[in-house]
Design an enzyme around this catalytic site. Structure first.
Site, PDB file in Angstrom:
ATOM      1  N   GLU A  85      -2.210  10.366 -14.297  1.00  0.00           N
ATOM      2  CA  GLU A  85      -1.249   9.278 -14.039  1.00  0.00           C
ATOM      3  C   GLU A  85      -0.934   8.483 -15.305  1.00  0.00           C
ATOM      4  O   GLU A  85      -0.817   7.259 -15.282  1.00  0.00           O
ATOM      5  CB  GLU A  85      -1.764   8.372 -12.922  1.00  0.00           C
ATOM      6  CG  GLU A  85      -1.821   9.095 -11.593  1.00  0.00           C
ATOM      7  CD  GLU A  85      -1.923   8.148 -10.422  1.00  0.00           C
ATOM      8  OE1 GLU A  85      -1.125   7.200 -10.355  1.00  0.00           O
ATOM      9  OE2 GLU A  85      -2.796   8.372  -9.586  1.00  0.00           O
ATOM     10  N   GLY A  86      -0.775   9.217 -16.399  1.00  0.00           N
ATOM     11  CA  GLY A  86      -0.441   8.598 -17.676  1.00  0.00           C
ATOM     12  C   GLY A  86      -1.660   8.480 -18.555  1.00  0.00           C
ATOM     13  O   GLY A  86      -2.584   7.722 -18.249  1.00  0.00           O
ATOM     14  N   THR A  87      -1.719   9.254 -19.638  1.00  0.00           N
ATOM     15  CA  THR A  87      -2.859   9.203 -20.548  1.00  0.00           C
ATOM     16  C   THR A  87      -2.968   7.825 -21.197  1.00  0.00           C
ATOM     17  O   THR A  87      -2.027   7.018 -21.158  1.00  0.00           O
ATOM     18  CB  THR A  87      -2.698  10.250 -21.669  1.00  0.00           C
ATOM     19  OG1 THR A  87      -1.539   9.908 -22.452  1.00  0.00           O
ATOM     20  CG2 THR A  87      -2.534  11.654 -21.103  1.00  0.00           C
ATOM     21  N   SER A  88      -4.114   7.578 -21.821  1.00  0.00           N
ATOM     22  CA  SER A  88      -4.272   6.298 -22.523  1.00  0.00           C
ATOM     23  C   SER A  88      -3.226   6.137 -23.614  1.00  0.00           C
ATOM     24  O   SER A  88      -2.741   5.030 -23.880  1.00  0.00           O
ATOM     25  CB  SER A  88      -5.679   6.200 -23.129  1.00  0.00           C
ATOM     26  OG  SER A  88      -6.641   5.990 -22.116  1.00  0.00           O
ATOM     27  N   THR A  90      -3.002  17.068  -6.990  1.00  0.00           N
ATOM     28  CA  THR A  90      -4.107  16.785  -6.079  1.00  0.00           C
ATOM     29  C   THR A  90      -3.684  17.189  -4.669  1.00  0.00           C
ATOM     30  O   THR A  90      -2.630  16.784  -4.192  1.00  0.00           O
ATOM     31  CB  THR A  90      -4.466  15.290  -6.111  1.00  0.00           C
ATOM     32  OG1 THR A  90      -4.891  14.951  -7.435  1.00  0.00           O
ATOM     33  CG2 THR A  90      -5.581  14.970  -5.134  1.00  0.00           C
TER      34      THR A  90
END
Length: 408
Positions: free
Chosen positions: A388-391, A164
């Site tokens: 920021e970290g998948t499920s 980002t």
């Protein structure tokens, strides 16, 4: 005994209402335009800076709110306005958290103000961790940082992705490998100052959602930075690496790396973003269901619609409570012994995807068009279960924490 309350205090309510007003009056009217343009909404960021929302002071006040609710409250209201524009406003915060989590007081005081600029000349910052072959698998990171002792400089080489504000940032925070033999324990974070030779923007991604937020690759080619740009300093790094080597020999406890420390601190905030998007979609669907008539009555008179709305609101409130719990624990120094931070991010992210999909369904054909905002909200919500970290990673973190086992 201390009084237990779940009600915001007067000051928090005042801030919440102020943010809600900005989201309603400034962010929402601009949302569709910047989603179509797929460009950083600099004029909106500047408006946020003028009123004090996009500033170091504002985020510091919310970050150090003793209840822990300042940041999640702010995130929910801004993302209620629009996820893409809100991420452009708050995206710098991830880099700032990276410095706060790993930097010295001098580094914090030097670099975080430069990430924001001022109302007349706004700047942004980027946190660069993911790579083409190292997203959730941080141990596969290839970007290297080599110390040139003679010049007291670090030399960085590699390619970062999904950053980002990558390439357009004034300050980049880059996670790199300093000891390949230690895997993810051999990582460190570095500040790349403005206009440093060798850093360039690679591919800018055209995304499914959050299209007003700039996402791009960052290419590092023999990027030389002063030794003082190693977050935390070299002495602290050497001590940490020595402990990691010793524990690796003994098969002892895990040592958190720089990227994971940043993500752990920001997970409840991401959960709050998801809550804001879900709430926005729910409100549109509720209003629509009360005014849209079919077969001579409002569609909310049908249990099939009313029950969906009941479930949507219940899930949103449950997600908010998980976010608030994790945020309160973090500010009070309580360990996430059951991975409460990951729980909040997981449940809120999944809630946003489900609720926005239900909102599209309730609006029917109208929900599938860009004439109504739920179409955009549904596209935006998809990112919460990924970045920021998948499920799947959140579930892995939770399962490992609960069981103490190296679940794969």
């Amino acid at each position: 005994m201390a009084e237990f309350t779940m009600e915001l205090n007067d000051e928090q309510k005042e801030v919440r209402d102020w943010l809600h007003g900005f989201a309603a009056d400034v962010i929402r009217p601009a949302a569709a335009e910047w989603d179509e343009r797929e460009e950083t909404p600099w004029p909106v960021i500047q408006e946020a800076a003028k009123v004090g929302i996009y500033s170091l002071d504002f985020y510091a006040q919310q970050y150090f709110d003793p209840t822990g609710l300042g940041i999640p409250m702010a995130m929910e209201e801004l993302f209620w306005g629009d996820a893409g524009i809100a991420l452009s406003i708050v995206g710098t915060g991830l880099a700032a958290v990276g410095v706060l989590a790993n930097g010295t007081e001098e580094q914090i005081g030097t670099w975080i103000p430069q990430m924001y600029g001022d109302a007349n000349d706004v700047k942004v910052a980027a946190f660069c961790s993911s790579e083409p072959d190292a997203g959730s698998d941080v141990a596969s990171m290839r970007t290297k940082a080599v110390y040139d002792e003679a010049k007291d400089e670090w030399v960085l080489n590699g390619t970062k992705t999904w950053a980002t504000n990558g390439g357009i940032a004034n300050v980049h925070v880059v996670v790199a490998v300093v000891d390949p033999e230690l895997g993810s324990k051999g990582h460190a974070s570095f500040i790349v100052p403005p206009n440093t030779p060798g850093l360039s923007q690679g591919q800018k991604f055209k995304k499914h959602g959050i299209r007003a937020s700039h996402t791009a690759e960052v290419v590092l080619e023999d990027v030389r930075i002063p030794g003082s740009c190693l977050l935390g300093g070299k002495e602290k790094l050497d001590e940490r690496l020595a402990r990691a080597r010793e524990r690796a020999k003994q098969g002892g406890e895990r040592v958190k790396n720089a990227a994971m420390a940043t993500f752990e601190a920001s997970r409840p905030a991401v959960g709050a973003m998801a809550v804001g998007t879900a709430r926005a979609a729910y409100e549109v669907a509720l209003d629509y269901a009360k005014t849209r008539s079919q077969f001579g009555r409002p569609i909310i008179d049908n249990q099939g619609v009313a029950f969906q709305l009941a479930d949507m609101r219940t899930s949103i409130d449950a997600a908010r409570l998980l976010v608030w719990r994790a945020s309160w624990m973090a500010i009070n120094g309580k360990q996430f012994t059951a991975a409460e931070g990951s729980m909040s991010k997981l449940f809120a992210s999944e809630t946003a995807k489900k609720v926005t999909a239900q909102a599209v369904q309730i609006l029917g054909g109208n929900g599938y068009t860009r004439e109504y905002p739920v179409e955009r909200m549904h596209r935006d919500a998809a990112i919460y279960t990924i970045f920021e970290g998948t499920s799947e990673i959140q579930r892995l973190v939770i399962a490992r924490t609960l069981s103490g086992m190296p679940i794969r």
